[in-house]
Design a protein around this motif. Structure first.
Motif, PDB file in Angstrom:
ATOM      1  N   ASP A  97       0.810  -1.221   0.000  1.00  0.00           N
ATOM      2  CA  ASP A  97       0.000   0.000   0.000  1.00  0.00           C
ATOM      3  C   ASP A  97       0.843   1.271   0.000  1.00  0.00           C
ATOM      4  OD1 ASP A  97       1.059  -0.379   2.492  1.00  0.00           O
ATOM      5  OD2 ASP A  97      -0.781   0.108   3.600  1.00  0.00           O
ATOM      6  N   ALA A  98       2.085   1.181  -0.420  1.00  0.00           N
ATOM      7  CA  ALA A  98       2.965   2.353  -0.420  1.00  0.00           C
ATOM      8  C   ALA A  98       2.485   3.401  -1.426  1.00  0.00           C
ATOM      9  CB  ALA A  98       4.394   1.934  -0.742  1.00  0.00           C
ATOM     10  N   LEU A  99       2.629   4.661  -1.058  1.00  0.00           N
ATOM     11  CA  LEU A  99       2.339   5.773  -1.956  1.00  0.00           C
ATOM     12  C   LEU A  99       3.396   5.793  -3.058  1.00  0.00           C
ATOM     13  CD1 LEU A  99       0.935   8.510  -2.680  1.00  0.00           C
ATOM     14  CD2 LEU A  99       2.556   9.592  -1.097  1.00  0.00           C
ATOM     15  N   GLN A 100       2.964   5.754  -4.315  1.00  0.00           N
ATOM     16  CA  GLN A 100       3.904   5.658  -5.427  1.00  0.00           C
ATOM     17  C   GLN A 100       4.134   7.023  -6.073  1.00  0.00           C
ATOM     18  OE1 GLN A 100       4.212   2.127  -8.079  1.00  0.00           O
ATOM     19  NE2 GLN A 100       3.361   3.488  -9.625  1.00  0.00           N
ATOM     20  N   ILE A 101       5.399   7.394  -6.217  1.00  0.00           N
ATOM     21  CA  ILE A 101       5.782   8.656  -6.836  1.00  0.00           C
ATOM     22  C   ILE A 101       6.819   8.363  -7.909  1.00  0.00           C
ATOM     23  CG2 ILE A 101       6.807  10.940  -6.449  1.00  0.00           C
ATOM     24  CD1 ILE A 101       5.845  10.781  -3.562  1.00  0.00           C
ATOM     25  N   PHE A 102       6.655   8.958  -9.077  1.00  0.00           N
ATOM     26  CA  PHE A 102       7.605   8.786 -10.171  1.00  0.00           C
ATOM     27  C   PHE A 102       8.672   9.880 -10.093  1.00  0.00           C
ATOM     28  CE2 PHE A 102       4.095   6.308 -11.806  1.00  0.00           C
ATOM     29  CZ  PHE A 102       4.722   5.288 -12.509  1.00  0.00           C
ATOM     30  N   ILE A 103       9.926   9.468 -10.239  1.00  0.00           N
ATOM     31  CA  ILE A 103      11.062  10.387 -10.196  1.00  0.00           C
ATOM     32  C   ILE A 103      11.843  10.259 -11.506  1.00  0.00           C
ATOM     33  CG2 ILE A 103      13.197  11.019  -9.020  1.00  0.00           C
ATOM     34  CD1 ILE A 103      10.839  11.500  -7.252  1.00  0.00           C
ATOM     35  N   GLN A 107      20.011  15.943 -16.286  1.00  0.00           N
ATOM     36  CA  GLN A 107      21.048  16.948 -16.068  1.00  0.00           C
ATOM     37  C   GLN A 107      20.417  18.350 -16.051  1.00  0.00           C
ATOM     38  OE1 GLN A 107      23.453  15.853 -19.493  1.00  0.00           O
ATOM     39  NE2 GLN A 107      25.051  15.052 -18.156  1.00  0.00           N
ATOM     40  N   TRP A 108      20.384  19.057 -14.916  1.00  0.00           N
ATOM     41  CA  TRP A 108      20.852  18.604 -13.618  1.00  0.00           C
ATOM     42  C   TRP A 108      19.748  18.904 -12.627  1.00  0.00           C
ATOM     43  CZ3 TRP A 108      24.071  20.567 -17.346  1.00  0.00           C
ATOM     44  CH2 TRP A 108      25.166  19.758 -17.702  1.00  0.00           C
ATOM     45  N   MET A 109      18.744  18.034 -12.582  1.00  0.00           N
ATOM     46  CA  MET A 109      17.599  18.248 -11.705  1.00  0.00           C
ATOM     47  C   MET A 109      16.898  16.917 -11.452  1.00  0.00           C
ATOM     48  SD  MET A 109      14.755  19.856 -14.326  1.00  0.00           S
ATOM     49  CE  MET A 109      15.845  21.144 -14.898  1.00  0.00           C
ATOM     50  N   TRP A 110      16.081  16.911 -10.390  1.00  0.00           N
ATOM     51  CA  TRP A 110      15.183  15.801 -10.093  1.00  0.00           C
ATOM     52  C   TRP A 110      13.750  16.282 -10.306  1.00  0.00           C
ATOM     53  CZ3 TRP A 110      17.398  11.257  -9.670  1.00  0.00           C
ATOM     54  CH2 TRP A 110      18.687  11.147  -9.137  1.00  0.00           C
ATOM     55  N   LYS A 111      12.980  15.516 -11.067  1.00  0.00           N
ATOM     56  CA  LYS A 111      11.578  15.855 -11.297  1.00  0.00           C
ATOM     57  C   LYS A 111      10.702  14.771 -10.674  1.00  0.00           C
ATOM     58  CE  LYS A 111      12.100  16.120 -15.797  1.00  0.00           C
ATOM     59  NZ  LYS A 111      11.768  16.346 -17.221  1.00  0.00           N
ATOM     60  N   ALA A 137      13.615   6.889 -13.100  1.00  0.00           N
ATOM     61  CA  ALA A 137      14.220   6.721 -14.420  1.00  0.00           C
ATOM     62  C   ALA A 137      15.158   7.886 -14.683  1.00  0.00           C
ATOM     63  CB  ALA A 137      13.145   6.654 -15.502  1.00  0.00           C
ATOM     64  N   SER A 138      16.105   7.675 -15.580  1.00  0.00           N
ATOM     65  CA  SER A 138      17.020   8.743 -15.992  1.00  0.00           C
ATOM     66  C   SER A 138      16.733   9.116 -17.436  1.00  0.00           C
ATOM     67  CB  SER A 138      18.474   8.289 -15.851  1.00  0.00           C
ATOM     68  OG  SER A 138      19.336   9.243 -16.443  1.00  0.00           O
ATOM     69  N   GLN A 139      16.766  10.402 -17.713  1.00  0.00           N
ATOM     70  CA  GLN A 139      16.507  10.886 -19.069  1.00  0.00           C
ATOM     71  C   GLN A 139      17.774  10.968 -19.909  1.00  0.00           C
ATOM     72  OE1 GLN A 139      13.475  13.935 -19.235  1.00  0.00           O
ATOM     73  NE2 GLN A 139      14.594  15.016 -20.866  1.00  0.00           N
ATOM     74  N   ASP A 140      18.947  10.881 -19.252  1.00  0.00           N
ATOM     75  CA  ASP A 140      20.173  11.055 -20.036  1.00  0.00           C
ATOM     76  C   ASP A 140      21.308  10.143 -19.579  1.00  0.00           C
ATOM     77  OD1 ASP A 140      20.699  12.605 -17.626  1.00  0.00           O
ATOM     78  OD2 ASP A 140      19.800  14.313 -18.649  1.00  0.00           O
ATOM     79  N   PRO A 158      19.895   4.993 -17.212  1.00  0.00           N
ATOM     80  CA  PRO A 158      19.109   5.242 -18.428  1.00  0.00           C
ATOM     81  C   PRO A 158      18.596   3.939 -19.030  1.00  0.00           C
ATOM     82  CG  PRO A 158      21.185   6.450 -18.486  1.00  0.00           C
ATOM     83  CD  PRO A 158      21.270   5.513 -17.325  1.00  0.00           C
ATOM     84  N   GLY A 159      17.385   3.988 -19.537  1.00  0.00           N
ATOM     85  CA  GLY A 159      16.839   2.836 -20.248  1.00  0.00           C
ATOM     86  C   GLY A 159      16.100   1.835 -19.395  1.00  0.00           C
ATOM     87  N   ARG A 160      15.939   2.098 -18.090  1.00  0.00           N
ATOM     88  CA  ARG A 160      15.218   1.152 -17.248  1.00  0.00           C
ATOM     89  C   ARG A 160      14.694   1.851 -16.010  1.00  0.00           C
ATOM     90  NH1 ARG A 160      18.965  -3.292 -14.624  1.00  0.00           N
ATOM     91  NH2 ARG A 160      17.086  -3.489 -13.359  1.00  0.00           N
ATOM     92  N   TYR A 161      13.712   1.226 -15.377  1.00  0.00           N
ATOM     93  CA  TYR A 161      13.184   1.730 -14.121  1.00  0.00           C
ATOM     94  C   TYR A 161      13.951   1.115 -12.953  1.00  0.00           C
ATOM     95  CZ  TYR A 161       8.974   4.078 -15.880  1.00  0.00           C
ATOM     96  OH  TYR A 161       8.103   4.945 -16.488  1.00  0.00           O
ATOM     97  N   GLU A 162      14.181   1.942 -11.920  1.00  0.00           N
ATOM     98  CA  GLU A 162      14.711   1.475 -10.650  1.00  0.00           C
ATOM     99  C   GLU A 162      13.698   1.862  -9.576  1.00  0.00           C
ATOM    100  OE1 GLU A 162      17.266  -0.324 -10.554  1.00  0.00           O
ATOM    101  OE2 GLU A 162      18.312   0.126 -12.438  1.00  0.00           O
ATOM    102  N   THR A 163      13.570   1.041  -8.554  1.00  0.00           N
ATOM    103  CA  THR A 163      12.606   1.324  -7.499  1.00  0.00           C
ATOM    104  C   THR A 163      13.275   1.273  -6.127  1.00  0.00           C
ATOM    105  OG1 THR A 163      11.938  -1.012  -7.296  1.00  0.00           O
ATOM    106  CG2 THR A 163      10.710   0.366  -8.858  1.00  0.00           C
ATOM    107  N   MET A 164      12.732   2.022  -5.210  1.00  0.00           N
ATOM    108  CA  MET A 164      13.158   1.978  -3.810  1.00  0.00           C
ATOM    109  C   MET A 164      12.013   2.537  -2.972  1.00  0.00           C
ATOM    110  SD  MET A 164      15.802   5.215  -3.669  1.00  0.00           S
ATOM    111  CE  MET A 164      16.315   4.767  -2.034  1.00  0.00           C
TER     112      MET A 164
END
Length: 313
Positions: A97-103, A107-111, A137-140, A158-164
């Motif tokens: 039931d964790a709250l899911q947020i996409f990150i 270069q050079w910011m976190w969205k 995910a990484s854009q670059d 880049p090219g894949r999702y990572e979760t934590m």
């Protein structure tokens, strides 16, 4: 250790556990290396040139002593490895039931994109005491999401999702960084994690103004890119229906079975011929280079919203 002024603040329930593991590793390493250096210096001094040490005859070895200290050392380090692995597995298996947020790292910011459609740059607001799952995910290039107060760090490739996931247990404002060199302005790629009381967090979400949910934005993109023409009833091309697929096992044409999680959905959009569902022809075109990481998050959120309740990964 928390009494030292240079020691990072702690803002999660498991930060103390990680600190204790870290301290234990330092102690074991210091004792082991200290013993080695002590024996090295002791025997170097005892048998130095000109000393009166007895050098006549070889001392008979005892294999019991050799086996005993080797086995004891091995057990200590294996125990430390098992301890660390147990903590790692617990920290990287989020509650259902964790709250899911996409990150998205760039270069050079976190969205950050919240389920309700709220967006942040170099800021992340979360409620205290609630489990939060990050899909990153990484854009670059390679980045690394690091919040010292939570004792969490995850490379974003880049090219894949990572979760934590994490659960902050102290209201406050904590630094977040990129811990992987990612270019000339790497040192400026940082921001803040703001942990709020649940009521304050709800007010903050409301203060962001009327937002279209992430899933609703994904549904709009689903139709704009023409996905509905194949994946909904009455489509002109025979393709898998996506209702209920998220979180479920998907048989593939090569005989293997995968779980339809965020990684699978993302890969199916960008590389549809990589994992073809059993019984379907590999006719779907790739959308690589056409869909941004931000829009991929919206599409994934939409497909997740029409599937069964997420059971974690």
């Amino acid at each position: 250790m928390h009494g030292f002024p240079w020691w990072p603040a702690t803002a999660s329930a498991y930060a103390g556990t990680i600190d204790f593991l870290f301290g234990s590793l330092l102690v074991v390493a210091a004792l082991t290396s200290g013993l080695v250096f002590f024996l090295l210096l002791f025997f170097a001094n005892k048998y130095r040139h000109g000393s009166n040490a007895d050098r006549s005859g070889a001392i008979r070895k005892t294999w019991r002593f050799e086996v005993a200290w080797t086995a004891a050392t091995l057990l200590v380090f294996v125990g430390m490895a098992v301890w660390g692995s147990t903590i790692y597995l617990r920290l990287y298996n989020p509650p259902a039931d964790a709250l899911q947020i996409f990150i998205v790292g760039k270069q050079w910011m976190w969205k950050a994109q919240h389920p309700g459609g709220q967006r942040e740059i170099n800021e992340l607001h979360v409620p205290v005491g609630q489990d939060v799952r990050l899909v990153m995910a990484s854009q670059d290039v390679i980045h690394s999401f690091f919040v010292p107060a939570l004792r969490i760090k995850q490379d974003v490739v880049p090219g894949r999702y990572e979760t934590m996931w994490f659960r902050a247990d102290k209201v406050g404002r904590y630094h977040l960084f990129c811990a992987e060199y990612c270019g000339t302005d790497h040192a400026h790629m940082g921001g803040w994690l703001t942990v709020m009381n649940p009521r304050d967090f709800a007010n903050w979400l409301e203060d962001q103004g009327g937002q279209t949910t992430l899933a609703a934005q994904g549904e709009e993109l689903f139709r704009r890119y023409g996905c509905s023409g194949c994946h909904e009833s009455g489509g002109t091309v025979r393709a898998p229906h996506l209702e209920g697929v998220f979180g479920s096992p998907v048989p593939l044409s090569d005989g293997s079975v995968v779980i339809a999680d965020e990684r699978y959905v993302r890969d199916s959009i960008l590389n549809p011929k990589g994992q073809v569902a059993a019984g379907y022809a590999p006719v779907m075109p790739t959308f690589a280079g056409q869909v941004s990481e931000d829009d991929l998050a919206k599409l994934v959120a939409y497909i997740e919203s029409i599937g069964p309740e997420r059971s974690g990964s």
